[in-house]
Design an enzyme around this catalytic site. Sequence first.
Site, mmCIF file in Angstrom:
data_model
loop_
_atom_site.group_PDB
_atom_site.id
_atom_site.type_symbol
_atom_site.label_atom_id
_atom_site.label_comp_id
_atom_site.label_asym_id
_atom_site.label_seq_id
_atom_site.Cartn_x
_atom_site.Cartn_y
_atom_site.Cartn_z
ATOM 1 N N GLY A 37 0.809 -1.215 0.000
ATOM 2 C CA GLY A 37 0.000 0.000 0.000
ATOM 3 C C GLY A 37 0.838 1.258 0.000
ATOM 4 O O GLY A 37 2.069 1.236 0.111
ATOM 5 N N GLU B 282 7.002 -10.581 4.560
ATOM 6 C CA GLU B 282 6.185 -11.446 3.694
ATOM 7 C C GLU B 282 6.275 -10.979 2.251
ATOM 8 O O GLU B 282 6.560 -11.752 1.337
ATOM 9 C CB GLU B 282 4.742 -11.399 4.177
ATOM 10 C CG GLU B 282 3.731 -11.997 3.221
ATOM 11 C CD GLU B 282 2.328 -11.581 3.603
ATOM 12 O OE1 GLU B 282 1.583 -11.157 2.712
ATOM 13 O OE2 GLU B 282 1.968 -11.686 4.789
#
Length: 444
Positions: free
Chosen positions: A220, A243
């Site tokens: 984001g 991740e």
Amino acid sequence: MGFLREYKAKLTSAENAVKCVKSGDWVEYTSNLGFPALCDAALAKRKDELRGVKIRGDLIFGPVQVIECDPEMEHFVYNTWHCSGYERKMCDKGRAFFEPMVFRNLAWYYKNFLTSDVCMVTVSGMDDEGYFYFGPSLGMSKCIADNSRIVIVEVNRNIPRIKGGADARIHISEIDHIVETGDPPLFEMPNPAPTETDVKIANLLLPYIENGACVQLGIGGMPNALGELIAGSDLKDLGMHTELCSDGYLAMFKAGKLTNSKKTLHPGKGVLGLAIGSHEFNDWLNDNPDYVGYPLSYVNDPYVIAQNDNMVSINACIGADLYGQISSESSGTRQISGTGGQLDFVCGAQMSRGGKAFICMSSTHTDKNGVMHSRIVPTFSGDIITTPRSLAYYVATEYGVVNLAGLTTWERANALISIAHPDFRDELIKAAEANRIWLPSNKR
């Protein structure tokens, strides 16, 4: 030469490779750049021959031809572990379905509970030892391939070879069919400029990050903004255990901030599970011995994450309620993205010596009619809870950062209202009073 002979023997067209799919099968498209576009198109052409074929994907940017060709879903039913923008639109139309999960459990699902008939995945070119690398989709591809009856690979030599553990690659002996793609350019994740609010939140978080910290950035605008701010800051010797690796880390590396030298787990190595970014980003990761990939069952394991001292986890959310519940994946019951690894990293950072977990959001959002709404609400109504109130830690908006760990209900309400947009604070106080989670002495 033996591997080359085997390569030629298994080389075929996408149309021929997908003939192995039967009605009722479960077919795997793995994740992001692992999407097998040629096999997907070839499978869609077999629509009239097949019924009830189920497909699983994850963060696939589309278009997906098995969805596009079958609006009634009589032949193909598409399911996703985590919605991309394209998959979200398909879910909105009732033409795709979401599968709830946490990323660290993905291999466990496949090994113990799920049927997987055919795995189709895009990989790098073969090396001299007969291995193909999963590249940006490595975190989940090997566990799927290992638990599939048939494995088809699409070879795209532009896929970066991300080294790491055994699950970063697959040997030609484990593959049934090879399809060559002609090496088209890879999809590049759009990287829009951070908003003014993103920058404000990132600036509020910066003082919480210490030299030598190990940083996880989610997906984001705000995490990317933070990466850019870190690149221009005085911080040094930061590490990476994440991740999803994206361009924010490249910015930190180019500025000399990302050295991984102070990491207590895998010192000197940046660790990732998935990757998506620009062409320059892919070139940076390709055959880079300092950045390694492991399966998400390892990368996202909270007990592994916690072995990184000063672990700082930074993720985004859609909203929070006054009890401290956090929704990061749905608006009401409408699926927006997915649980992904947020809960994994919130837990892991909490367990880390000196660790901190931040979940961030703008204080408001504006709907399609131009009406502004608070992201901090009295209580949720149908929204999927990603991080439960019992695990909520730092929450941030452009109006501040609060720590919810160990707080009572009235303390949580007071803290969250203090970082809500000023235009909504009075009505939130009234709601807290009505729900009996407010002390008169809270009022300022």
